[in-house]
Design a protein around this motif. Structure first.
Motif, mmCIF file in Angstrom:
data_model
loop_
_atom_site.group_PDB
_atom_site.id
_atom_site.type_symbol
_atom_site.label_atom_id
_atom_site.label_comp_id
_atom_site.label_asym_id
_atom_site.label_seq_id
_atom_site.Cartn_x
_atom_site.Cartn_y
_atom_site.Cartn_z
ATOM 1 N N ILE A 16 0.829 -1.213 0.000
ATOM 2 C CA ILE A 16 0.000 0.000 0.000
ATOM 3 C C ILE A 16 0.862 1.262 0.000
ATOM 4 N N ILE A 23 3.478 6.834 -2.262
ATOM 5 C CA ILE A 23 2.191 6.310 -2.745
ATOM 6 C C ILE A 23 1.855 6.834 -4.148
ATOM 7 N N PHE A 27 -1.489 5.864 -6.513
ATOM 8 C CA PHE A 27 -2.590 6.824 -6.657
ATOM 9 C C PHE A 27 -2.668 7.381 -8.084
ATOM 10 N N GLY A 71 -3.806 5.099 12.186
ATOM 11 C CA GLY A 71 -2.608 4.780 12.968
ATOM 12 C C GLY A 71 -1.740 6.025 13.028
ATOM 13 N N MET A 74 0.400 6.778 9.796
ATOM 14 C CA MET A 74 -0.328 7.383 8.676
ATOM 15 C C MET A 74 -0.554 8.869 8.948
ATOM 16 N N VAL A 77 2.890 10.531 8.452
ATOM 17 C CA VAL A 77 3.309 10.536 7.041
ATOM 18 C C VAL A 77 2.484 11.557 6.249
ATOM 19 N N VAL A 94 -4.728 6.534 16.770
ATOM 20 C CA VAL A 94 -4.270 5.587 17.797
ATOM 21 C C VAL A 94 -2.760 5.731 17.944
ATOM 22 N N ILE A 116 -7.185 -0.138 20.219
ATOM 23 C CA ILE A 116 -8.076 -0.029 19.065
ATOM 24 C C ILE A 116 -9.556 -0.049 19.461
ATOM 25 N N GLY A 136 -4.132 3.004 7.619
ATOM 26 C CA GLY A 136 -2.848 2.565 8.172
ATOM 27 C C GLY A 136 -2.864 1.050 8.194
ATOM 28 N N ASN A 138 -0.926 -1.174 9.857
ATOM 29 C CA ASN A 138 -0.806 -1.773 11.180
ATOM 30 C C ASN A 138 -2.151 -1.763 11.919
ATOM 31 N N VAL A 165 5.405 -0.989 2.111
ATOM 32 C CA VAL A 165 4.544 -1.324 3.259
ATOM 33 C C VAL A 165 3.484 -2.307 2.796
HETATM 34 N N1 LIG Z 1 -2.262 3.108 -0.443
HETATM 35 C C1 LIG Z 1 -3.163 3.653 0.354
HETATM 36 O O1 LIG Z 1 -4.358 3.767 0.013
HETATM 37 C C2 LIG Z 1 -2.740 4.125 1.724
HETATM 38 C C3 LIG Z 1 -3.688 4.694 2.559
HETATM 39 C C4 LIG Z 1 -3.308 5.056 3.843
HETATM 40 C C5 LIG Z 1 -1.997 4.858 4.266
HETATM 41 N N2 LIG Z 1 -1.105 4.315 3.416
HETATM 42 C C6 LIG Z 1 0.288 4.068 3.867
HETATM 43 O O2 LIG Z 1 0.243 3.293 5.055
HETATM 44 C C7 LIG Z 1 1.462 3.527 5.789
HETATM 45 C C8 LIG Z 1 1.092 3.745 7.245
HETATM 46 O O3 LIG Z 1 0.679 2.509 7.796
HETATM 47 P P1 LIG Z 1 1.573 1.750 8.890
HETATM 48 O O4 LIG Z 1 1.136 0.345 8.936
HETATM 49 O O5 LIG Z 1 3.006 2.018 8.628
HETATM 50 O O6 LIG Z 1 1.224 2.517 10.249
HETATM 51 P P2 LIG Z 1 -0.158 2.889 10.956
HETATM 52 O O7 LIG Z 1 -1.068 1.719 11.067
HETATM 53 O O8 LIG Z 1 -0.713 4.138 10.331
HETATM 54 O O9 LIG Z 1 0.377 3.336 12.403
HETATM 55 C C9 LIG Z 1 1.028 2.441 13.259
HETATM 56 C C10 LIG Z 1 1.350 3.193 14.547
HETATM 57 O O10 LIG Z 1 0.144 3.511 15.259
HETATM 58 C C11 LIG Z 1 0.374 3.432 16.668
HETATM 59 N N3 LIG Z 1 -0.421 2.313 17.185
HETATM 60 C C12 LIG Z 1 -0.899 1.234 16.506
HETATM 61 N N4 LIG Z 1 -1.585 0.444 17.339
HETATM 62 C C13 LIG Z 1 -1.549 1.016 18.571
HETATM 63 C C14 LIG Z 1 -2.092 0.668 19.837
HETATM 64 N N5 LIG Z 1 -2.832 -0.436 19.996
HETATM 65 N N6 LIG Z 1 -1.857 1.483 20.887
HETATM 66 C C15 LIG Z 1 -1.149 2.623 20.736
HETATM 67 N N7 LIG Z 1 -0.597 3.010 19.530
HETATM 68 C C16 LIG Z 1 -0.801 2.211 18.480
HETATM 69 C C17 LIG Z 1 1.862 3.172 16.841
HETATM 70 O O11 LIG Z 1 2.501 4.442 16.793
HETATM 71 P P3 LIG Z 1 3.282 5.139 18.011
HETATM 72 O O12 LIG Z 1 3.868 4.050 18.857
HETATM 73 O O13 LIG Z 1 4.310 5.995 17.333
HETATM 74 O O14 LIG Z 1 2.306 5.982 18.742
HETATM 75 C C18 LIG Z 1 2.182 2.400 15.560
HETATM 76 O O15 LIG Z 1 3.536 2.430 15.227
HETATM 77 C C19 LIG Z 1 2.114 4.740 5.135
HETATM 78 O O16 LIG Z 1 3.168 4.290 4.307
HETATM 79 C C20 LIG Z 1 1.009 5.333 4.269
HETATM 80 O O17 LIG Z 1 1.512 6.019 3.132
HETATM 81 C C21 LIG Z 1 -1.443 3.937 2.161
#
Ligand SMILES: NC(=O)c1ccc[n+]([C@@H]2O[C@H](COP(=O)([O-])OP(=O)(O)OC[C@H]3O[C@@H](n4cnc5c(N)ncnc54)[C@H](OP(=O)(O)O)[C@@H]3O)[C@@H](O)[C@H]2O)c1
Length: 198
Positions: A16, A23, A27, A71, A74, A77, A94, A116, A136, A138, A165
């Motif tokens: 993604i 991205i 996109f 997340g 996201m 970023v 979150v 969550i 996000g 994660n 990712v």
């Molecule tokens: N292609 C698309 O349509 C699209 C759309 C959206 C995003 N994206 C991409 O997705 C990526 C972001 O996703 P990601 O998987 O890297 O990260 P994410 O899911 O956005 O964020 C993960 C972060 O959220 C926090 N977190 C998650 N679960 C938690 C919990 N239970 N309690 C507390 N904090 C929690 C933590 O941050 P902390 O520990 O720092 O607080 C964790 O490192 C980016 O590369 C973005 O460009 C793509």
């Protein structure tokens, strides 16, 4: 009660975002159509050209979504979308640490540090009867593992990115059965919708 759904543009090999959270390629389909679609975040106007089917998808999604759960990565970023998410709805972030500059009375962002399920509770209060979007990778996996997600929407892009990712990794769960609920083919993208069978 509204549904909880995650939607992503994804490469055929499951990414993604490319390296460095890029991205752009994923996109690219948003400029290949013949229908204007204007979205704006807090600091950017997006003048998109999508197919009429994709525009319809966007409009439907914007009208039916009452809140987004993001997340922290996201959120970071995206640069907090300059203070306004392009879908124009409040965002529940979150995170383990609250960025104080965005935590003020009337902020479009709510920060949740206790997981969550608590984020979903906050988002439900904001969204009312409308749907909740999850963003996000994660955070989407956490929702999947906890059985909290109802729908997955994938804008499938015909490219193999090879690295970046991944959306569906480290799931470590039993197979999850999906029911396909929609397929729409547009220039540069195939929109796929699935309901999660529970
Ligand atoms: N292609 C698309 O349509 C699209 C759309 C959206 C995003 N994206 C991409 O997705 C990526 C972001 O996703 P990601 O998987 O890297 O990260 P994410 O899911 O956005 O964020 C993960 C972060 O959220 C926090 N977190 C998650 N679960 C938690 C919990 N239970 N309690 C507390 N904090 C929690 C933590 O941050 P902390 O520990 O720092 O607080 C964790 O490192 C980016 O590369 C973005 O460009 C793509």
């Amino acid at each position: 009660m509204g549904t909880i759904g995650a939607g992503f543009s994804m490469s055929l090999d499951g990414f993604i975002a490319g390296p460095d959270d890029d991205i752009q390629r994923l996109f690219a389909w948003m400029s290949l159509g013949d229908t204007d679609l204007n979205l704006s975040s807090g600091d950017t106007d997006f003048d998109l050209k999508v197919s009429s089917e994709s525009a319809e998808n966007f409009e439907k999604s914007i009208q039916s979504t009452g809140a987004i759960i993001s997340g922290r990565r996201m959120f970071d970023v995206a640069g907090a979308w300059g203070g306004k998410h392009p879908m124009g709805v409040p965002v529940v972030v979150v995170t383990h640490t609250v960025p104080q500059e965005w935590a003020y009375e009337g902020s479009p962002f709510t920060f949740v540090t206790d997981g969550i399920e608590s984020a979903i509770e906050s988002a439900r209060k904001i969204a009312g009867e409308k749907n909740i979007g999850v963003g996000g990778a994660n955070i989407t996996r956490e929702c999947l593992k906890s059985g909290l997600l109802d729908e997955i929407h994938i804008d499938l892009v015909p490219v193999l990115l090879g690295q970046g990712v991944r959306l569906f990794e480290y799931l470590g769960i039993e197979p999850i059965e999906l029911e396909r609920t929609g397929v729409r083919v547009s220039p540069g993208v195939t929109h796929l919708s699935f309901r999660i069978i529970k």
